[in-house]
Design a protein around this motif. Structure first.
Motif, short mmCIF file in Angstrom:
data_model
loop_
_atom_site.label_atom_id
_atom_site.label_comp_id
_atom_site.label_asym_id
_atom_site.label_seq_id
_atom_site.Cartn_x
_atom_site.Cartn_y
_atom_site.Cartn_z
N SER A 1 -12.37 11.37 11.58
CA SER A 1 -12.12 10.09 10.93
C SER A 1 -10.87 10.12 10.06
O SER A 1 -10.09 9.18 10.05
CB SER A 1 -13.32 9.72 10.06
N ILE A 2 -10.70 11.23 9.35
CA ILE A 2 -9.53 11.32 8.48
C ILE A 2 -8.25 11.29 9.30
O ILE A 2 -7.27 10.66 8.92
CB ILE A 2 -9.60 12.59 7.60
N LEU A 3 -8.28 11.94 10.46
CA LEU A 3 -7.10 11.89 11.33
C LEU A 3 -6.81 10.44 11.72
O LEU A 3 -5.67 10.00 11.73
CB LEU A 3 -7.31 12.75 12.57
N GLY A 4 -7.87 9.71 12.04
CA GLY A 4 -7.70 8.29 12.38
C GLY A 4 -7.15 7.50 11.21
O GLY A 4 -6.25 6.67 11.35
N ILE A 5 -7.65 7.81 10.03
CA ILE A 5 -7.21 7.08 8.83
C ILE A 5 -5.75 7.40 8.53
O ILE A 5 -4.98 6.53 8.13
CB ILE A 5 -8.13 7.42 7.64
N GLY A 6 -5.36 8.66 8.77
CA GLY A 6 -3.96 9.04 8.61
C GLY A 6 -3.08 8.17 9.48
O GLY A 6 -1.99 7.74 9.06
N ARG A 7 -3.56 7.91 10.66
CA ARG A 7 -2.79 7.06 11.57
C ARG A 7 -2.70 5.64 11.00
O ARG A 7 -1.63 5.02 11.00
CB ARG A 7 -3.47 7.04 12.94
N ALA A 8 -3.81 5.15 10.49
CA ALA A 8 -3.82 3.80 9.94
C ALA A 8 -2.83 3.68 8.78
O ALA A 8 -2.15 2.66 8.63
CB ALA A 8 -5.23 3.45 9.46
N ALA A 9 -2.74 4.75 7.98
CA ALA A 9 -1.86 4.70 6.81
C ALA A 9 -0.42 4.49 7.22
O ALA A 9 0.36 3.88 6.48
CB ALA A 9 -2.00 6.00 6.01
N GLY A 10 -0.05 4.99 8.40
CA GLY A 10 1.34 4.90 8.81
C GLY A 10 1.68 3.71 9.67
O GLY A 10 2.83 3.52 10.05
N GLU A 11 0.67 2.89 10.02
CA GLU A 11 0.91 1.78 10.93
C GLU A 11 1.58 0.59 10.24
O GLU A 11 1.25 0.25 9.11
CB GLU A 11 -0.42 1.31 11.54
N THR A 12 2.49 -0.05 10.95
CA THR A 12 3.14 -1.23 10.41
C THR A 12 2.60 -2.51 11.04
O THR A 12 2.29 -3.48 10.35
CB THR A 12 4.66 -1.18 10.70
N ALA A 13 2.50 -2.48 12.37
CA ALA A 13 2.19 -3.71 13.08
C ALA A 13 0.91 -4.41 12.61
O ALA A 13 0.91 -5.63 12.41
CB ALA A 13 2.14 -3.44 14.58
N PRO A 14 -0.20 -3.69 12.42
CA PRO A 14 -1.44 -4.39 12.06
C PRO A 14 -1.36 -5.08 10.70
O PRO A 14 -2.02 -6.10 10.49
CB PRO A 14 -2.49 -3.28 12.03
N ILE A 15 -0.56 -4.52 9.77
CA ILE A 15 -0.52 -5.11 8.44
C ILE A 15 0.61 -6.11 8.30
O ILE A 15 0.64 -6.91 7.37
CB ILE A 15 -0.40 -4.04 7.34
N LEU A 16 1.52 -6.07 9.27
CA LEU A 16 2.67 -6.97 9.26
C LEU A 16 2.24 -8.42 9.05
O LEU A 16 2.82 -9.14 8.25
CB LEU A 16 3.37 -6.82 10.62
N LEU A 17 1.20 -8.81 9.75
CA LEU A 17 0.78 -10.22 9.72
C LEU A 17 -0.44 -10.45 8.84
O LEU A 17 -0.85 -11.58 8.62
CB LEU A 17 0.43 -10.66 11.14
N THR A 18 -1.02 -9.37 8.32
CA THR A 18 -2.30 -9.55 7.65
C THR A 18 -2.30 -9.16 6.17
O THR A 18 -3.20 -9.56 5.44
CB THR A 18 -3.40 -8.72 8.34
N ALA A 19 -1.33 -8.33 5.75
CA ALA A 19 -1.44 -7.83 4.38
C ALA A 19 -0.11 -7.62 3.68
O ALA A 19 -0.01 -7.80 2.47
CB ALA A 19 -2.21 -6.51 4.38
N ALA A 20 0.89 -7.23 4.44
CA ALA A 20 2.08 -6.70 3.80
C ALA A 20 3.03 -7.78 3.31
O ALA A 20 3.27 -8.78 3.99
CB ALA A 20 2.81 -5.77 4.76
N ALA A 21 3.53 -7.56 2.11
CA ALA A 21 4.51 -8.47 1.55
C ALA A 21 5.88 -7.84 1.69
O ALA A 21 6.05 -6.62 1.62
CB ALA A 21 4.21 -8.73 0.09
N PHE A 22 6.85 -8.69 1.89
CA PHE A 22 8.23 -8.24 2.04
C PHE A 22 8.73 -7.61 0.75
O PHE A 22 9.25 -6.53 0.71
CB PHE A 22 9.07 -9.45 2.44
N PHE A 23 8.53 -8.31 -0.31
CA PHE A 23 8.99 -7.81 -1.60
C PHE A 23 8.11 -8.39 -2.68
O PHE A 23 8.05 -9.60 -2.87
CB PHE A 23 10.46 -8.23 -1.82
N LEU A 24 7.36 -7.55 -3.36
CA LEU A 24 6.37 -8.05 -4.31
C LEU A 24 6.21 -7.04 -5.43
O LEU A 24 5.34 -6.19 -5.38
CB LEU A 24 5.04 -8.24 -3.58
N PRO A 25 7.09 -7.09 -6.40
CA PRO A 25 7.10 -6.04 -7.42
C PRO A 25 5.81 -5.98 -8.23
O PRO A 25 5.43 -4.92 -8.73
CB PRO A 25 8.27 -6.41 -8.32
N GLU A 26 5.08 -7.12 -8.38
CA GLU A 26 3.85 -7.04 -9.19
C GLU A 26 2.77 -6.30 -8.40
O GLU A 26 2.71 -6.37 -7.18
CB GLU A 26 3.29 -8.44 -9.53
#
Ligand SMILES: Nc1ncnc2c1ncn2[C@@H]1O[C@H](COP(=O)(O)OP(=O)(O)OP(=O)(O)O)[C@@H](O)[C@H]1O
Ligand SMILES: [Mg+2]
Lengths: 257, 284
Positions: B195-220
């Motif tokens: 599971s940890i190996l899988g989670i390591g992979r999740a930590a490095g992924e961009t595409a899944p969070i691109l549309l669901t979580a990640a902000a371009f620039f959000l200093p707060e």
């Protein structure tokens, strides 16, 4: 004869058929197994000895697609009846496997596994059980100084006796043994046989064996199975000296199987 | 005989060479990131907020964002994956139905991560109205690594020998007692490492969070699970490809890459340590 009348029947099997999926493994078994006696099951490989043994504590239930017809009564109660609690049944009917299977835990924890399951928590009480079971299985002197060591560090023969102690720890009435000594050297085998001689006083024992001498040495009664059928059943002495059936005679004289 | 010997030797030589090539590549990448990234790493870089769209300042919000996402993913995916695996290996009968489920899981493992991103956008962000947020991102990542966790957990459950189950059942344990006391303790380390190996992979992924979580620039920093966050892989992607001065801020990119790398390697190392420790404890 007078002695025979005192013998209580412990297990009563009536018109029992057993199936693995669509393949029938046991055919119309009828047998009466007496209390506090040793009964040996003999017969060629694949004749259904283990299958029959495993119907007595319903271990076959865990195999997908198995089915049993007929009746199996223990102490008069139908163990395949609707109100039977399998867990209760397996407490009453202990089992020793062909390949000794200690858990990768300490010797103590192996034997305490069953009692703990059934609610014994007190350390002193557990210790008492562990000691008495190890004494009964003639292992106490060999391991008393290293109860906290891994059970995997024991020799094969010791491991098998540990498994016997573990089975005794839940205080069963019946002990099923499936070729308990087949993987052991002659010395360890002898120890197990001596042990069975001791245990017969308190337990109803059923032992599957490929070893004719062993059956002769340890058992009171012997049942001979062939191709899923019970061919002959009687006092061990009679089976080995003057069997009624030709097949039995052929088998015990080593003409086949 | 000698012909056979020779071809065997050749096969070994070939395999060894291929291994070397792979190792050299990885070593080169790591070396390059280390050389260029290490000078950037400083207290300020790790623990302050970015300035000028990430051209200056630090990457704290991205580090924290990734950590939150990872923790959220673990909380969702780990129990779900483990219990699914327990159900599939211990309880479910072998049938067309379970075969179909298994097929679905394997197929799911092969779905491109951007598809998970779109799925998360549709389900969590829009339909369930979580908005782009930690929770939507974590759930999306959880869906993505669920197959990995289930397969790893199933493997480690199956690796516990059958006699452990039979022995326990024969002593009058119920099925759940058997699983809980005599199977899980031995399967857990394998389940965890997989599971940890899988989670390591999740930590490095961009595409899944691109549309669901990640902000371009959000200093707060985020204040609830419904807030958007910055995340290391996405931040790196932005710095490297979307930033107007991408070429000038190479050091920032390397620094971010190094932190991400350390995080993933750290997770994997953790998995290895668990495995070694537990191997020592349980042997059969
Ligand atoms: N799990 C199973 N699924 C299907 N068939 C089985 C299974 N276990 C046993 N059988 C079949 O049932 C028959 C009886 O097998 P069993 O194991 O009871 O024989 P046995 O007398 O104990 O043999 P052995 O002396 O070799 O242990 C054999 O034909 C075997 O192939
Ligand atoms: Mg057998």
């Amino acid at each position: 004869m007078a002695e025979n009348q005192e013998i209580r029947s412990k297990i009563h099997v009536e018109n029992m058929n057993f199936f693995y999926g669509s393949v029938q493994a046991l055919f119309d078994i009828n047998i009466e197994l007496p209390e506090k006696k040793v009964t040996a099951f003999i017969g060629p490989s694949g004749c259904g000895k283990s299958t029959f043994l495993r119907t007595l504590n319903r271990m076959n239930d865990i195999i997908d697609g198995t089915r049993l017809e007929g009746k199996v009564l223990i102490d008069g109660g139908d163990i395949y009846g609707p109100i039977t609690d399998v867990v209760e049944l397996r407490r009453k009917v202990g089992m020793i496997f062909q390949k000794s299977n200690p858990f990768p835990k300490s010797i103590f924890d192996n034997i305490a596994y069953g009692p703990r399951l059934h609610g014994v928590k007190d350390k002193g009480k557990l210790m008492e059980i562990v000691e008495s079971c190890l004494v009964k299985s003639a292992l106490w002197d060999e391991v008393k100084d290293r109860l906290d060591k891994s059970a995997m560090s024991l020799s094969g023969g010791q491991q098998q006796r540990l498994c016997i102690a573990r089975a005794l720890a839940i205080n069963p009435d019946i002990v099923l043994m499936d070729e308990p000594a087949s993987a052991l050297d002659p010395k360890s085998t002898l120890k197990i046989e001596d042990l069975i001689g001791e245990l017969r006083k308190d337990y109803t024992i059923i032992i599957v064996t490929h070893n004719m001498q062993q059956a002769g040495r340890v058992s009171d009664n012997t049942a001979f199975f062939y191709e899923g059928r019970l061919i002959e059943y009687g006092a061990t002495e009679q089976i080995f000296t003057k069997p009624n059936e030709k097949q039995t005679e052929d088998y015990i004289t080593g003409r086949f199987g | 005989m000698t012909g056979k010997r020779r071809s065997e030797k050749f096969a070994f030589w070939l395999m060894r060479s291929i291994t070397y090539v792979v190792v050299i590549f990885i070593a080169y990448i790591i070396f390059k990131i280390l050389i260029n990234g290490l000078p950037v790493i400083s207290w300020n870089f790790l623990f302050s907020e970015p300035e000028k769209s990430g051209a200056e300042g630090g990457i704290l919000p991205a580090i924290l964002g990734t950590l939150y996402l990872v923790i959220g993913t673990i909380l969702v995916a780990l129990p779900l994956g483990m219990f699914s695996a327990i159900y599939l290996t211990e309880y479910a009968k072998q049938s067309k139905f379970t075969q179909t489920i298994r097929m679905a899981i394997v197929t799911l493992a092969g779905v491109p991560s951007i598809v998970f991103g779109l799925f998360g956008l549709g389900l969590f962000v829009i339909t369930l109205d979580f908005g782009a947020s930690i929770i939507a991102g974590s759930l999306t990542l959880a869906c993505m690594i669920l197959p990995t966790i289930i397969v790893a957990s199933e493997e480690s459950l199956k690796a516990v020998p059958k006699y452990m189950r039979e022995g326990s059942l024969a002593l009058g344990a119920t099925k759940w007692e058997t699983i809980y006391k005599n199977v899980l303790p031995y399967a857990l380390p394998g389940m965890m490492t997989g599971s940890i190996l899988g989670i390591g992979r999740a930590a490095g992924e961009t595409a899944p969070i691109l549309l669901t979580a990640a902000a371009f620039f959000l200093p707060e920093l985020p204040s609830s699970v419904f807030d958007q966050v910055m995340a290391l892989p996405y931040h790196l992607y932005i710095l490297a490809t979307q930033h107007p001065e991408a070429q000038k801020i190479l050091p920032m990119q390397y620094g971010t890459a190094l932190v991400l790398l350390l995080l993933v390697v750290g997770l994997n190392l953790f998995a290895v340590i668990i495995r070694i420790r537990v191997r020592r404890k349980y042997k059969w």
